[in-house]
Scaffold this motif. Structure first.
Motif, short mmCIF file in Angstrom:
data_model
loop_
_atom_site.label_atom_id
_atom_site.label_comp_id
_atom_site.label_asym_id
_atom_site.label_seq_id
_atom_site.Cartn_x
_atom_site.Cartn_y
_atom_site.Cartn_z
N THR A 265 0.83 -1.26 -0.04
CA THR A 265 -0.03 0.17 0.06
C THR A 265 0.86 1.30 -0.06
OG1 THR A 265 -0.25 -0.08 2.27
CG2 THR A 265 -1.64 -1.32 1.23
N GLU A 266 0.42 2.46 0.02
CA GLU A 266 0.91 3.68 -0.03
C GLU A 266 1.76 3.70 1.28
OE1 GLU A 266 2.31 7.20 -1.75
OE2 GLU A 266 1.24 5.52 -2.62
N ALA A 267 1.13 3.45 2.33
CA ALA A 267 1.81 3.51 3.64
C ALA A 267 2.98 2.50 3.51
CB ALA A 267 0.99 3.10 4.92
N GLY A 268 2.71 1.35 3.12
CA GLY A 268 4.10 0.36 2.94
C GLY A 268 5.01 0.97 2.21
N ASN A 269 4.67 1.75 0.93
CA ASN A 269 5.68 2.13 0.28
C ASN A 269 6.57 3.23 0.82
OD1 ASN A 269 5.18 0.60 -2.19
ND2 ASN A 269 3.80 1.94 -2.85
N GLU A 270 6.16 4.14 1.64
CA GLU A 270 6.75 5.20 2.38
C GLU A 270 7.39 4.43 3.42
OE1 GLU A 270 3.85 7.97 3.91
OE2 GLU A 270 3.01 8.55 1.72
N LYS A 271 7.03 3.53 4.16
CA LYS A 271 8.04 2.64 5.19
C LYS A 271 9.21 2.06 4.45
CE LYS A 271 5.80 0.30 8.56
NZ LYS A 271 5.17 -0.48 9.27
N LEU A 272 8.83 1.43 3.25
CA LEU A 272 9.93 0.84 2.59
C LEU A 272 10.98 1.63 2.21
CD1 LEU A 272 8.22 -1.90 0.81
CD2 LEU A 272 10.02 -2.39 2.47
N GLU A 273 10.71 3.02 1.67
CA GLU A 273 11.44 3.98 1.32
C GLU A 273 12.48 4.54 2.47
OE1 GLU A 273 9.63 7.45 -0.37
OE2 GLU A 273 8.94 6.58 -2.03
N GLN A 274 12.09 4.58 3.69
CA GLN A 274 12.73 4.90 4.75
C GLN A 274 13.71 3.81 4.90
OE1 GLN A 274 12.54 8.09 5.79
NE2 GLN A 274 10.74 8.23 4.18
N LEU A 275 13.20 2.59 5.08
CA LEU A 275 14.20 1.50 5.32
C LEU A 275 15.46 1.51 4.23
CD1 LEU A 275 11.55 -1.11 6.29
CD2 LEU A 275 13.50 -0.31 7.88
#
Length: 928
Positions: A265-275
């Motif tokens: 999801t969009e929230a997942g993408n943002e979390k992965l970007e940070q990781l």
């Protein structure tokens, strides 16, 4: 009837005799021009090439120029090489020009024969390929015969292993190109993996002459050429990506077990970007920048591995390996692996050793490669036994060319012994006898192992083996013959082509003993007394032309002539076969090494009942019978009937091998038809300036398919699956449209839905084209389409391999495996094309090009004094010429929401300075 046929052949001659007789009339016309051409100066002879080219440009056919062109080549070869084509060599050249196979005995000069048809066909400017069996022969012939072509104004190239693309392109651009079958085939495959027409090296397939045509088109035809790429070993990368998944919570992804898909999801993408940023794995600011495509793909696969695939249901871990479980049968499928990095994701999840993937990138058989040529011809000493195969598969007729001088070789009946031991003892005894009489001996074996076994027997009898890689090997053999005090022999086994050519060329020295696998040294002539050219190269080296060199050459020639007379007096070259090969053609090739150009010669095969061929055809019974008849140890059976029985056995094996090759070709033809479509399509795409129309057609086809899947024909709107359609439109076209509301409109039909979807999708692409410019958009569309096509084609090749491996079982159900393969491979191909349309459309609809703004170049006054003088010590260039060093940080308080020029460099995940509250990448940064 057979008797009538034999009588008719005696009266009228065979079809082959009649064809040769017709060609002799043309030879007479060529001979009639000889005196005239001998009177021309070198410049006038060379000028004929330009005259011929102009005549072809004016519409004259090649056949009309055959007589003057052949006469020109003959005269050029006489002047440059000191070799004049015999009449039978001209006949062989005409057969090649007709696109047929010229069967000429060993020593008849096939290398020179090819020059006449090569020259004639090269006049068109489309290029002629001469194909040989190894790099040494390709280089040797290109240099040797190249002297004739260059004299006549033609360019010559050679393709060997280790050349760069630019060197290959230059070689293919030449009028005449020599090379090996492998190099030509691999270049074709590599060309069809290029992304730009200008980077391809081959320029077409006009005319090819295949030397040793039986070896290349029959013996090597069973094995396809395959380019496979090990997908690099990225174990650490898979493990790193796998470590991110435990951080993913339920709101970070969506799971669809029915479709077997998992997406972030969009929230997942943002979390992965940070990781990813924290681990320095993110290029740029966004996960969906073009550079991060591979990372996103492997993250998706890792998500699938953890959330969709269950241990002991979809796979098990056994002996440290992830083994797939067949979802239908529940059985393990060892050896099978998921593609696209999914198997590696599972291995990373289970903490077992991660295996790198191997993937077939492209493949083709020699049969299908050589059928690409507009005209194909071949030459060999032995093709008649495979005439049916050449005609059936390649459409090539075999024409036997008579020898220049009558063959004087004596072919003895085979000697058959009970055991291998007895056979080798008899061979050693014959070698001793020949050596003492000064008769040169060539012993042919069927394998490297058998060569070494015979070498061991000779060593027991006091012989010493010469190392063929030793540059002084020839000198030792030659001196030993001269002194007569050392028993030497050489073993050749097709490993060292250049050294072998030097040794095999001297196998005609009186008393020389050479052991060779049947194919070793093939392509090099064995001349009695030695080879003058080899001696000149070895002994005179780079000695300049002049009286001294001429005197030395004359002395060497006189010495060779004396040695030749000695070898002739001893009976010429004695060829010994240590066993029968399963193909008569290979046996005939070995025999043909002796008795060249009217020289005397001898050949004999030694067999034992323990040989492979004898064992296969019931030697046990024969062994018992011979013992009863009282055959003693060391005695042999010699009878013409045995030769006939063996010939019939060989015919059976040949027929079986032909059936295997023919069947393999039928299956490969199915893939070949698809390969042609894909490769032709690639070239069209590469050559096309803009492919917007092709992409638009694909997009419209995808919309047709989407609507057809969710709106059944003649169904009422309430029966439509509008939710499913809206979801697929979002996933594939990246459009959020009120499809559900459309179904509520009165009088709406599926055509209206298609039209609205088309307009919406076309509007997005038109906006991108106007924003980025048609030229950039065209390049992007071309790149996406070619890369997607290549990716899916590789997957398709893997699917066809899997299908081939199991399709034979259909025979148990009384169904024709070939027909089943055709049907299923066509279905797979159609699915691949549908996937191509969908994947290309989905990527292009989502694609946004990121343009980094380039701030104004700072003046020297703007820079600190020290930095103004700062230069890169390695290049001497000012480091501030690169835009990425120029962006200045602008404080949030200094930005005017109404004036973007005051914003400076804005991070893609920052809040947009315009005041919308959205992230910059979703607002003003979305299209820059």
């Amino acid at each position: 009837m057979a008797g009538l046929g034999a009588i008719a052949r005696k009266i009228f001659g065979s079809a082959n005799d009649r064809k040769v007789k017709q060609l002799r009339a043309t030879v007479a016309q060529i001979n009639a021009l000889e005196a005239e051409l001998q009177g021309l100066s070198d410049e006038a002879l060379k000028a004929r090439t330009d005259i011929f080219r102009k005549e072809i440009a004016d519409g004259k056919r090649l056949e009309d120029l055959l007589v003057p062109a052949f006469a020109t080549v003959r005269e050029a070869a006489r002047r440059v090489l000191g070799q004049r084509h015999y009449d039978v060599q001209l006949i062989g050249g005409m057969v090649l020009n007709n696109g047929e196979i010229s069967e000429m005995r060993t020593g008849e000069g096939k290398t020179l024969v090819a020059t006449a048809p090569v020259y004639l066909n090269a006049l068109t400017g489309k290029g002629v390929h001469v194909v040989t069996v190894n790099d040494y022969l390709a280089s040797r012939d290109a240099e040797w015969m190249g002297r004739v072509y260059r004299f006549l104004g033609l360019s010559v190239g050679v393709i060997v292993h280790g050349l760069s693309d630019d060197q290959r392109r230059a070689a293919y651009a030449a009028d005449v190109t020599y090379g090996t079958n492998n190099e030509f085939g691999f270049d074709y495959l590599r060309d069809n993996m290029k992304y730009d027409r200008a980077s391809m090296v081959q320029r077409g397939h006009n005319f090819a002459i295949v030397d040793e045509v039986d070896s290349i088109l029959v013996d090597e035809a069973r094995t396809p050429l395959i380019i496979s790429g090990p997908l690099e070993d990225r174990s650490e990368f898979y493990n790193t990506v796998d470590a991110f998944i435990p951080h993913v919570t339920e709101e970070d992804f969506e799971l669809d077990e029915k479709q077997r898909s998992a997406t972030f999801t969009e929230a997942g993408n943002e979390k992965l970007e940070q990781l990813l940023k924290a681990n320095n794995l993110l290029k740029g600011d966004s996960l969906y920048d073009v550079e991060n495509v591979a990372v996103v793909h492997h993250l998706q696969q890792a998500l699938k591995a953890h959330k969709l695939f269950q241990r002991d249901r979809d796979y098990i871990v056994r002996n440290g390996e992830v083994v797939i479980i067949d979802e239908f049968t529940g059985r393990m499928m060892p050896g099978r692996r998921y593609s696209e990095g999914l198997h590696q994701a599972l291995e990373a999840k289970e903490k077992v050793a991660i295996q790198p993937e191997n993937q077939t990138l492209a493949s083709i058989t020699f049969q299908n490669y050589f059928r690409l040529y507009d005209k194909l011809a071949g030459m060999t000493g032995t093709a008649a036994t495979e005439a049916e195969e050449f005609l059936d598969i390649y459409g090539l007729e075999v024409v036997e060319i008579p020898t220049n001088l009558p063959v004087k070789r004596i072919d003895d009946d085979d000697e058959v012994y009970r055991t291998v031991e007895e056979k080798y003892k008899a061979i050693v005894a014959l070698v001793d006898d020949c050596r003492e009489r000064g008769q040169p001996i060539l012993v042919g074996t069927t394998s490297i192992e058998k060569s070494e076994l015979l070498a061991a027997y000779l060593k027991k009898e006091g012989y010493s083996q010469v190392d063929v890689t030793d540059p002084n090997a020839f000198a030792r053999l030659y001196d030993a013959e001269k002194a007569g005090n050392e028993k030497l022999f050489a073993v050749l086994n097709a490993r060292y082509h250049e050294q072998e050519a030097a040794i095999i060329a001297e196998a005609g020295l009186p008393g020389a003993v050479t052991i060779a696998t049947n194919m070793a040294g093939r392509g090099t002539d064995i001349q009695l007394g030695g080879n003058p050219e080899m001696r000149f190269a070895k002994e005179l080296g780079d000695m300049p032309e002049g009286e001294e060199r001429k005197a030395r050459e004359a002395a060497i020639r006189a010495e060779i002539e004396a040695l030749k007379q000695k070898a002739i007096a001893a009976g010429g070259l004695y060829v010994i076969g240590t066993e029968r090969h399963e193909s008569r053609r290979i046996d005939n090739q070995l025999r043909g090494r002796s008795g060249r150009q009217g020289d005397p010669g001898h050949s004999k095969f030694f067999l034992s009942l323990q040989d492979d061929l004898m064992r296969i055809f019931g030697s046990d019974r024969l062994d018992g019978m011979l013992q009863k008849l009282g055959l003693k140890e060391g005695e042999a059976i010699i009878h013409p009937w045995i030769n006939k029985a063996l010939a019939k056995a060989q015919q059976k094996v040949e027929a079986r091998n032909f059936d295997i090759r023919k069947n393999l070709l039928k299956f490969d033809d199915v893939m070949n038809d698809q390969r042609k479509v894909v490769f032709d399509q690639r070239i069209e795409l590469m050559q096309g300036e803009a492919i917007a129309d092709t992409v638009a057609d694909m997009r419209h086809d995808v919309i047709e398919d989407l609507v057809a899947r969710h709106i059944p024909e003649k169904a009422y709107p309430e029966q439509w699956d509008t939710q499913g359609l809206a979801e697929e439109v979002r996933n594939i076209l990246a459009l959020d449209l009120p499809v559900v509301d459309w179904a509520k409109e009165e009088g709406i039909a599926d055509e209206e839905v298609k039209e609205r979807l088309r307009k919406a999708a076309d509007a997005v692409m038109e906006r991108k084209a106007s924003e980025y410019g048609p030229e950039i958009m065209g390049q992007v569309e071309k790149a996406v389409l070619l890369q997607t096509l290549d990716h899916l084609w590789r997957e398709h090749l893997a699917n066809l391999d899997h299908l081939r491996s199991v399709i034979g079982f259909r025979g148990y159900a009384q169904r024709d495996p070939l027909q089943e393969y055709k049907t299923e491979s066509f279905t797979l191909f159609e699915a691949m094309l549908a996937n191509l349309r969908q994947a290309t459309t989905a990527q292009l609809m989502r694609l946004e090009l990121v343009r980094e703004p380039a701030p104004a170049m700072p003046t020297e006054a703007d820079l600190p004094a020290m930095e103004a003088m700062h230069a890169n010590p390695s290049t001497g260039e000012n480091e501030f010429t690169q835009p990425q060093f120029l962006a200045e940080a602008v404080g949030a308080g200094e930005r005017d929401p109404e004036r973007p020029e005051t914003w400076g460099k804005v991070g893609r995940n920052e809040t947009c300075p315009c005041g919308s509250g959205k992230k910059f990448k979703h607002c003003h940064g979305a299209l820059v």
